[in-house]
Design a protein around this motif. Structure first.
Motif, mmCIF file in Angstrom:
data_model
loop_
_atom_site.group_PDB
_atom_site.id
_atom_site.type_symbol
_atom_site.label_atom_id
_atom_site.label_comp_id
_atom_site.label_asym_id
_atom_site.label_seq_id
_atom_site.Cartn_x
_atom_site.Cartn_y
_atom_site.Cartn_z
ATOM 1 N N ASN A 251 5.894 5.409 -3.406
ATOM 2 C CA ASN A 251 5.123 4.660 -4.403
ATOM 3 C C ASN A 251 3.614 4.763 -4.181
ATOM 4 O OD1 ASN A 251 4.543 2.969 -2.229
ATOM 5 N ND2 ASN A 251 5.908 1.320 -2.888
ATOM 6 N N ALA A 252 3.175 5.689 -3.334
ATOM 7 C CA ALA A 252 1.758 5.751 -2.958
ATOM 8 C C ALA A 252 0.840 5.947 -4.165
ATOM 9 C CB ALA A 252 1.534 6.854 -1.938
ATOM 10 N N LYS A 253 1.245 6.774 -5.121
ATOM 11 C CA LYS A 253 0.392 7.037 -6.279
ATOM 12 C C LYS A 253 0.233 5.783 -7.136
ATOM 13 C CE LYS A 253 -0.055 9.904 -10.437
ATOM 14 N NZ LYS A 253 0.572 10.946 -11.285
ATOM 15 N N ALA A 254 1.315 5.053 -7.361
ATOM 16 C CA ALA A 254 1.227 3.833 -8.176
ATOM 17 C C ALA A 254 0.323 2.800 -7.512
ATOM 18 C CB ALA A 254 2.616 3.252 -8.413
ATOM 19 N N LYS A 255 0.404 2.712 -6.206
ATOM 20 C CA LYS A 255 -0.480 1.780 -5.493
ATOM 21 C C LYS A 255 -1.936 2.224 -5.625
ATOM 22 C CE LYS A 255 2.605 -0.046 -1.916
ATOM 23 N NZ LYS A 255 2.821 -0.177 -0.454
ATOM 24 N N ARG A 256 -2.159 3.497 -5.479
ATOM 25 C CA ARG A 256 -3.517 4.034 -5.465
ATOM 26 C C ARG A 256 -4.155 4.003 -6.856
ATOM 27 N NH1 ARG A 256 -2.078 8.550 -3.696
ATOM 28 N NH2 ARG A 256 -2.122 9.780 -5.630
ATOM 29 N N GLU A 257 -3.419 4.430 -7.875
ATOM 30 C CA GLU A 257 -4.027 4.610 -9.195
ATOM 31 C C GLU A 257 -3.819 3.424 -10.138
ATOM 32 O OE1 GLU A 257 -3.229 8.384 -10.997
ATOM 33 O OE2 GLU A 257 -3.458 9.487 -9.112
ATOM 34 N N LEU A 258 -2.772 2.661 -9.943
ATOM 35 C CA LEU A 258 -2.553 1.488 -10.793
ATOM 36 C C LEU A 258 -2.974 0.194 -10.120
ATOM 37 C CD1 LEU A 258 0.999 2.217 -12.321
ATOM 38 C CD2 LEU A 258 -1.245 2.678 -13.327
ATOM 39 N N GLY A 259 -3.216 0.245 -8.818
ATOM 40 C CA GLY A 259 -3.524 -0.980 -8.091
ATOM 41 C C GLY A 259 -2.319 -1.890 -7.963
ATOM 42 N N TRP A 260 -1.130 -1.298 -7.954
ATOM 43 C CA TRP A 260 0.117 -2.062 -7.931
ATOM 44 C C TRP A 260 0.570 -2.310 -6.497
ATOM 45 C CZ3 TRP A 260 5.264 0.047 -6.834
ATOM 46 C CH2 TRP A 260 6.307 -0.852 -7.117
ATOM 47 N N GLU A 261 0.980 -3.537 -6.215
ATOM 48 C CA GLU A 261 1.568 -3.885 -4.922
ATOM 49 C C GLU A 261 2.845 -4.671 -5.191
ATOM 50 O OE1 GLU A 261 1.017 -3.254 -1.788
ATOM 51 O OE2 GLU A 261 -0.858 -2.121 -2.018
ATOM 52 N N PRO A 262 4.010 -4.154 -4.804
ATOM 53 C CA PRO A 262 5.246 -4.902 -5.050
ATOM 54 C C PRO A 262 5.281 -6.210 -4.284
ATOM 55 C CG PRO A 262 5.663 -3.002 -3.628
ATOM 56 C CD PRO A 262 4.257 -2.870 -4.115
ATOM 57 N N ARG A 263 5.632 -7.273 -4.984
ATOM 58 C CA ARG A 263 5.780 -8.573 -4.327
ATOM 59 C C ARG A 263 7.068 -8.645 -3.513
ATOM 60 N NH1 ARG A 263 5.059 -12.838 -9.010
ATOM 61 N NH2 ARG A 263 6.017 -11.177 -10.245
ATOM 62 N N HIS A 264 7.960 -7.705 -3.771
ATOM 63 C CA HIS A 264 9.195 -7.572 -2.998
ATOM 64 C C HIS A 264 9.143 -6.178 -2.348
ATOM 65 C CE1 HIS A 264 10.039 -10.451 -6.228
ATOM 66 N NE2 HIS A 264 10.910 -11.000 -5.409
ATOM 67 N N PRO A 265 8.453 -6.051 -1.208
ATOM 68 C CA PRO A 265 8.233 -4.722 -0.638
ATOM 69 C C PRO A 265 9.490 -4.043 -0.106
ATOM 70 C CG PRO A 265 7.354 -6.419 0.810
ATOM 71 C CD PRO A 265 7.727 -7.093 -0.465
ATOM 72 N N SER A 266 10.552 -4.819 0.135
ATOM 73 C CA SER A 266 11.787 -4.219 0.630
ATOM 74 C C SER A 266 13.003 -4.904 0.022
ATOM 75 C CB SER A 266 11.869 -4.317 2.160
ATOM 76 O OG SER A 266 13.147 -3.876 2.609
ATOM 77 N N TRP A 267 13.980 -4.101 -0.330
ATOM 78 C CA TRP A 267 15.267 -4.599 -0.792
ATOM 79 C C TRP A 267 15.965 -5.437 0.268
ATOM 80 C CZ3 TRP A 267 18.821 -2.785 2.617
ATOM 81 C CH2 TRP A 267 18.445 -1.650 3.346
ATOM 82 N N ARG A 268 15.607 -5.267 1.526
ATOM 83 C CA ARG A 268 16.272 -6.007 2.608
ATOM 84 C C ARG A 268 16.093 -7.509 2.418
ATOM 85 N NH1 ARG A 268 17.202 -1.784 6.566
ATOM 86 N NH2 ARG A 268 15.859 -0.022 6.033
ATOM 87 N N GLU A 269 14.858 -7.931 2.172
ATOM 88 C CA GLU A 269 14.618 -9.338 1.896
ATOM 89 C C GLU A 269 14.968 -9.686 0.461
ATOM 90 O OE1 GLU A 269 12.226 -7.304 3.370
ATOM 91 O OE2 GLU A 269 12.865 -8.025 5.353
#
Length: 303
Positions: A278-296
């Protein structure tokens, strides 16, 4: 902006529409059923009944809405998962990703809509060579899901050619997204195949909706993988899903037995699947998932 959401009553559409409304956008959202107009109105949208496979219906709906951006979220995925007969299970969705996409793009061109965002897919279907995690520069696997892979390739080609954005969402989880899978897990009908080394990427519905809002507002163009931070093999995520669902551990079956029982796509997913970055989406959209892992995330959803 005036935002036209094609497919507003799907699992993602129901999370996306209220977010767009809350951001001050004027939203027209579509449904195939007049009986579901009320749901869209409750979410804050103007409801439109539209058949995504009928060019006239699509053209008239878009012309009435006069949108600044079209968001294509039309799918027809329902019922018990049937990976063995993938083409049959996804037949209508494949048409919506080919014919439906073409109808929406034609309507956009006819009415001068300047921006287009479409739903793609990026869970385990990266090209099956090299490393386990793929970027947007890597092609999708052309053989992963038969006609479904061809439909995704068509969608990406025509949307990018039109200057739009394709959001390759990972496997959805969240309210209403994994109910069928969890039922299979509880019945021990979702086994780990072979070594279970095939990787997948997941994304929570809310994170997918947030990324879509960003793509709309920033006029994103190109392909973006919308997945969480934790690509993982089936031998990790499937037992964890079972534990979170209060089920017994999944069975393990050899490839030779899985192939006739579950089909080639299931074997490929479980043993050779390639996940996504997801590096491109973070870099170019400024997106950060609030659920960074399916584990939690699985724990929270199934608690």
């Amino acid at each position: 902006m005036r935002v036209f959401v094609a497919g507003g009553t799907g699992v993602l559409g129901r999370r996306l529409v209220p977010r767009l409304v809350a951001r001050g956008h004027q939203v027209t959202a579509t449904t195939r059923s007049a009986a579901r107009r009320g749901l869209l109105e409750e979410l804050g949208a103007e409801a439109a009944v539209m058949d995504g496979l009928d060019a006239t219906s699509v053209g008239e709906a878009v012309a009435r809405a006069r949108p600044d951006v079209i968001v294509h979220q039309m799918t027809a995925i329902s019922g018990k998962p049937d990976i063995k007969h993938f083409d049959r299970w996804f037949a209508t969705t494949n048409r919506l990703r080919t014919e439906g996409t073409d109808h929406l793009l034609a309507a956009a061109a006819a009415t001068g809509v300047p921006h287009f965002v479409a739903q793609g897919y990026a869970s385990w279907n990266g090209i099956r060579e090299g490393g386990w995690v793929k970027t947007e520069e890597d092609p999708l696997d052309p053989t992963s899901t038969g006609e479904g892979a061809a439909a995704l390739r068509h969608l990406e080609e025509v949307v990018i050619a039109a200057g739009g954005a394709v959001l390759r969402y990972g496997a959805f989880y969240g309210p209403g997204a994994t109910d069928d899978q969890v039922e299979l897990v509880r019945k021990r009908q979702y086994p780990v195949v072979g070594n279970g080394a095939g990787h997948s990427s997941w994304v929570h519905l809310d994170d997918a909706a947030d990324a879509t809002v960003l793509a709309v507002e920033r006029g994103a163009r190109g392909v973006f993988n919308i997945v969480d931070d934790d690509p993982a093999p089936a031998r990790e995520w499937l037992p964890h899903l079972a534990a979170c669902a209060g089920a017994r551990p999944p069975l393990r079956i050899p490839v030779w037995l899985a192939r006739p029982l579950a089909g080639a796509a299931a074997v490929a997913m479980m043993t050779e699947g390639r996940a996504f970055s997801n590096a491109k989406a973070k870099r170019e959209l400024g997106w950060e998932p609030r659920h960074p892992s399916w584990r939690e995330g699985f724990k929270e959803e199934l608690a």
